[in-house]
Write an enzyme that holds these catalytic residues in place. Structure first.
Site, PDB file in Angstrom:
ATOM      1  N   HIS A 106      -6.950  -4.426  10.222  1.00 55.57           N
ATOM      2  CA  HIS A 106      -6.671  -4.314   8.784  1.00 55.57           C
ATOM      3  C   HIS A 106      -5.409  -5.065   8.383  1.00 55.57           C
ATOM      4  O   HIS A 106      -4.479  -5.213   9.163  1.00 55.57           O
ATOM      5  CB  HIS A 106      -6.629  -2.843   8.319  1.00 55.57           C
ATOM      6  CG  HIS A 106      -5.452  -2.045   8.775  1.00 55.57           C
ATOM      7  ND1 HIS A 106      -5.549  -0.722   9.149  1.00 55.57           N
ATOM      8  CD2 HIS A 106      -4.133  -2.350   8.896  1.00 55.57           C
ATOM      9  CE1 HIS A 106      -4.355  -0.262   9.466  1.00 55.57           C
ATOM     10  NE2 HIS A 106      -3.481  -1.232   9.331  1.00 55.57           N
ATOM     11  N   ASP A 135       0.804  -1.225   0.000  1.00 57.25           N
ATOM     12  CA  ASP A 135       0.000   0.000   0.000  1.00 57.25           C
ATOM     13  C   ASP A 135       0.836   1.273   0.000  1.00 57.25           C
ATOM     14  O   ASP A 135       2.056   1.234   0.182  1.00 57.25           O
ATOM     15  CB  ASP A 135      -0.948   0.010   1.215  1.00 57.25           C
ATOM     16  CG  ASP A 135      -0.275  -0.517   2.470  1.00 57.25           C
ATOM     17  OD1 ASP A 135       0.973  -0.496   2.540  1.00 57.25           O
ATOM     18  OD2 ASP A 135      -0.976  -0.958   3.387  1.00 57.25           O
ATOM     19  N   ASP A 153      -7.215  -2.177  14.164  1.00 59.25           N
ATOM     20  CA  ASP A 153      -8.601  -2.444  13.783  1.00 59.25           C
ATOM     21  C   ASP A 153      -8.700  -3.722  12.948  1.00 59.25           C
ATOM     22  O   ASP A 153      -9.730  -4.000  12.355  1.00 59.25           O
ATOM     23  CB  ASP A 153      -9.176  -1.253  13.002  1.00 59.25           C
ATOM     24  CG  ASP A 153      -8.390  -0.961  11.731  1.00 59.25           C
ATOM     25  OD1 ASP A 153      -7.406  -1.682  11.434  1.00 59.25           O
ATOM     26  OD2 ASP A 153      -8.760  -0.017  11.005  1.00 59.25           O
ATOM     27  N   GLU A 212      -9.537  -1.965   5.486  1.00 65.91           N
ATOM     28  CA  GLU A 212     -10.130  -1.600   6.767  1.00 65.91           C
ATOM     29  C   GLU A 212     -11.377  -2.462   7.040  1.00 65.91           C
ATOM     30  O   GLU A 212     -11.844  -3.167   6.132  1.00 65.91           O
ATOM     31  CB  GLU A 212     -10.508  -0.109   6.737  1.00 65.91           C
ATOM     32  CG  GLU A 212      -9.318   0.828   6.513  1.00 65.91           C
ATOM     33  CD  GLU A 212      -8.404   0.947   7.723  1.00 65.91           C
ATOM     34  OE1 GLU A 212      -8.325   0.021   8.552  1.00 65.91           O
ATOM     35  OE2 GLU A 212      -7.739   2.002   7.854  1.00 65.91           O
TER      36      GLU A 212
END
Ligand code: F6R
Length: 604
Positions: free
Chosen positions: A148, A75, A146, A153
């Site tokens: 991810h 990413d 979270d 996400e």
């Protein structure tokens, strides 16, 4: 209980990184021998840093040749220039690519400056390049708090491919660590999709630090679900979670091993943990626990090992025995407090510091890192202006000019930074003023508590810690024992302290006590010393915290001010003790004694 393959490694060792690096190197060597390329999927962030260091080390020793490696990064932040200090492009070159012989043309990292109108085509071509390379042989992953993976996400579709995504609030807050202010964090990113990751032949997810413990439990123990994207890896045929003990600490088999079947109930720590757990889950005090509570919670074996009445008395007495007030704290000794950042000592032991001073100990507080990244620009600007205004008051012309130049330089830089979308590195002047802010706060806070010696290490090394110990000759050392991110300042400082401590002569070894800053206080069952605070001591501790004005701003969305956190963590511990039926105080601080290492075990 675990639905995915996991491997757990000791904290404070490099074993995890070495094993992962060796897997990657074996794959590369095997493919090189067969004249085939190796396709690696790579991650950024703090987690893979130790693996990258190990790859570089082995490359330098001639054990691996990266010339046929093709890499694809997961990413990149959208709209962030590749040379920005926080871009993932820059990260990869700084931390890996510039140090190995990978070919420039074999490196693929999403480009954040791709225009919005071209993004779909760009993402499709990224997917096509992975396919053309033959697919990813090994995909390295970290995990967000979270859940991810990449920047997929919560609620990311299982069949998603490389695309532009919005970042979650948790992720934005975590990125404040790099960007300094949540307003400067890019809100979008280009990421490989869940399906792109699932298509890899082998997946290695690494998680280190207790800040990842909760999400790891969910990813590994809950059925695959869109709320925790990493849980989809359970469906992969060759995916393994590589965990250190800290990130594995909330797995049921570690936190409640009795649920898995027979355990060795003769272990006193396990007995206390189990009784505390039962009191917390049943909401009964320890004295009120009944046989039925143990049976229902699969702890029948425990009351067979120790009769119920004896067990309850033993655990209660143990808790009370940990309560250590002035009469049991050191008296007239040399006490060294090592703190990674300038506010850490007051947050963790502001009450205990007062008691140690009252007991006529000689205290020295040594702050290990400058912590300038956590000072907001306008706080530094305010200090620079104060310096100038003081010079104007006393009418010192040469100083007035110098201070005016400083204020101008700082203000210009801050304004430039404000106008930039994603921030820019601080100038030397600004960083220096930020260090001054933190040092002044610490010195004033030490003065408030009556700590006579306050020193700044300006970057921690084993040698510097050893010199500090030699200088102060402490009988007792207090240090931060946070087990959060291994590449965080707190854990790096702990590593340095433990190395220095291990090198001390075994005779007259100072006691080493650990405190916690980043998370809650040590759990009562885990702690060895609970220091109760009077209302006056707690109030003084809060005031001491407020001396650290630069840390009492809300740097992150929805976070509390430092003094509020201090109050909360103390109350949390006190409420837990009240739950057990241990009453008396509304505030406590907790400590764990460091036991020098027995070879083959871990330090903390
Ligand atoms: C990074 C990435 C992210 C990170 C994750 C954990 O390329 O894709 O998923 O792996 O946010 O970050 P750290 O390792 O900094 O805790």
């Amino acid at each position: 209980m675990e639905r995915a393959k996991i491997k757990i490694f000791p904290n404070e060792t490099n074993e995890l990184a070495e094993e992962v690096a060796n897997i990657i190197i074996s794959e590369i060597n095997m493919n090189n021998a067969a004249n085939r390329p190796t396709v690696l999927g790579l991650a950024t962030g703090n987690t893979p840093l130790d693996v990258y260091r190990e790859l570089i080390r082995q490359y330098r020793e001639g054990k691996v040749d990266f010339s046929r490696v093709i890499s694809f990064n997961l990413d990149e932040y959208f709209e962030l220039p590749p040379d920005h200090e926080n871009s993932y492009n820059r990260f990869m070159f700084d931390n890996l690519f510039s140090h190995i012989n990978i070919k420039r043309e074999n490196i693929h990292i999403p480009q954040g400056l791709t225009s919005l109108k071209d993004i779909k085509e760009y993402c499709d071509s990224y997917e096509a390049s992975i396919k053309n390379a033959g697919g990813i042989d090994i995909q390295l992953l970290g995990i967000g708090r979270d859940g991810h993976i990449g920047f997929n996400e919560p609620l990311s579709p299982e069949d998603s491919r490389t695309r532009l995504v919005e970042l979650d609030k948790v992720t934005l807050n975590d990125a404040v660590r790099e960007f300094g202010d949540v307003k400067l964090v890019p809100t979008r990113a280009i990421t490989m999709g869940v399906q792109t990751i699932m298509d890899s032949k082998r997946v290695i997810l690494i998680a280190t630090g207790d800040h990842k413990a909760k999400i790891i439990r969910q990813a590994v123990e809950m059925p695959p679900n869109p709320e925790v994207v990493a849980s989809y890896l359970q469906k992969h045929t060759n995916a393994t979670f590589y965990l250190d003990q800290a990130s594995a600490s909330e797995l049921t088999r570690i936190s409640k091993p009795w649920i898995f079947g027979p355990v060795d109930w003769s272990n006193p720590r396990l007995q206390s943990r189990a009784v505390c757990y039962l009191s917390e889950t049943t909401k009964k005090s320890i004295a009120e626990l009944e046989v039925g509570d143990f049976v229902v919670n699969m702890m029948e074996g425990l009351i067979k090992e120790v009769p119920l009445a004896t067990l309850k008395t033993k655990v209660l007495n143990e808790m009370v025995g940990k309560i250590t007030s002035n009469d049991r704290l050191p008296v007239k000794k040399s006490v060294l407090i090592l703190a990674p950042h300038t506010e850490d000592d007051v947050v963790a032991m502001g009450g205990t510091i007062q008691k140690l001073i009252a007991n006529l100990n000689h205290l020295a507080c040594v702050y290990m890192t400058p912590g300038t990244g956590a000072v907001l620009d306008y706080e530094a600007q305010k200090f620079a202006m104060a310096k100038l205004i003081y010079s104007q008051h006393v009418g010192d012309k040469s100083l007035i000019q110098k201070d005016q130049d400083l204020v101008t330089a700082i203000t210009q830089h801050i304004n430039k930074k404000k106008a930039s979308r994603f921030g820019m590195p601080d100038t030397v002047e600004l960083t220096t003023i930020k260090a001054v802010v933190r040092e002044a706060e610490a010195a004033a806070c030490c003065n408030y508590f009556g700590v006579p010696q306050c020193e700044f290490m300006n970057g921690a090394t084993v040698e510097k810690v050893r010199m500090v110990i030699e200088k102060h000759k402490p009988n007792v050392i207090f240090a931060c024992g946070d087990l959060t991110d291994p590449n965080s300042a707190h854990r790096l400082c702990l590593r340095v302290i433990l190395s220095a401590y291990r090198s001390l002569p075994a005779t007259n070894l100072p006691e080493l006590w650990l405190y916690r800053v980043d998370s809650n206080e040590f759990h009562p069952a885990e702690s060895d010393m609970l220091v109760p605070l009077s209302a006056t001591e707690m109030e003084a501790k809060i005031i001491g915290t407020v001396y650290h004005q630069s840390q009492n701003y809300k740097l992150q969305l929805g976070t509390k001010q430092l003094w509020q956190k201090v109050e909360e963590r103390s109350q949390h511990l006190s409420n837990t003790l009240k739950q057990y039926g241990v009453t008396g105080y509304t505030s406590y601080e907790s400590f764990k004694k460091h036991t020098p290492i027995i070879p083959g075990t871990t330090a903390v």
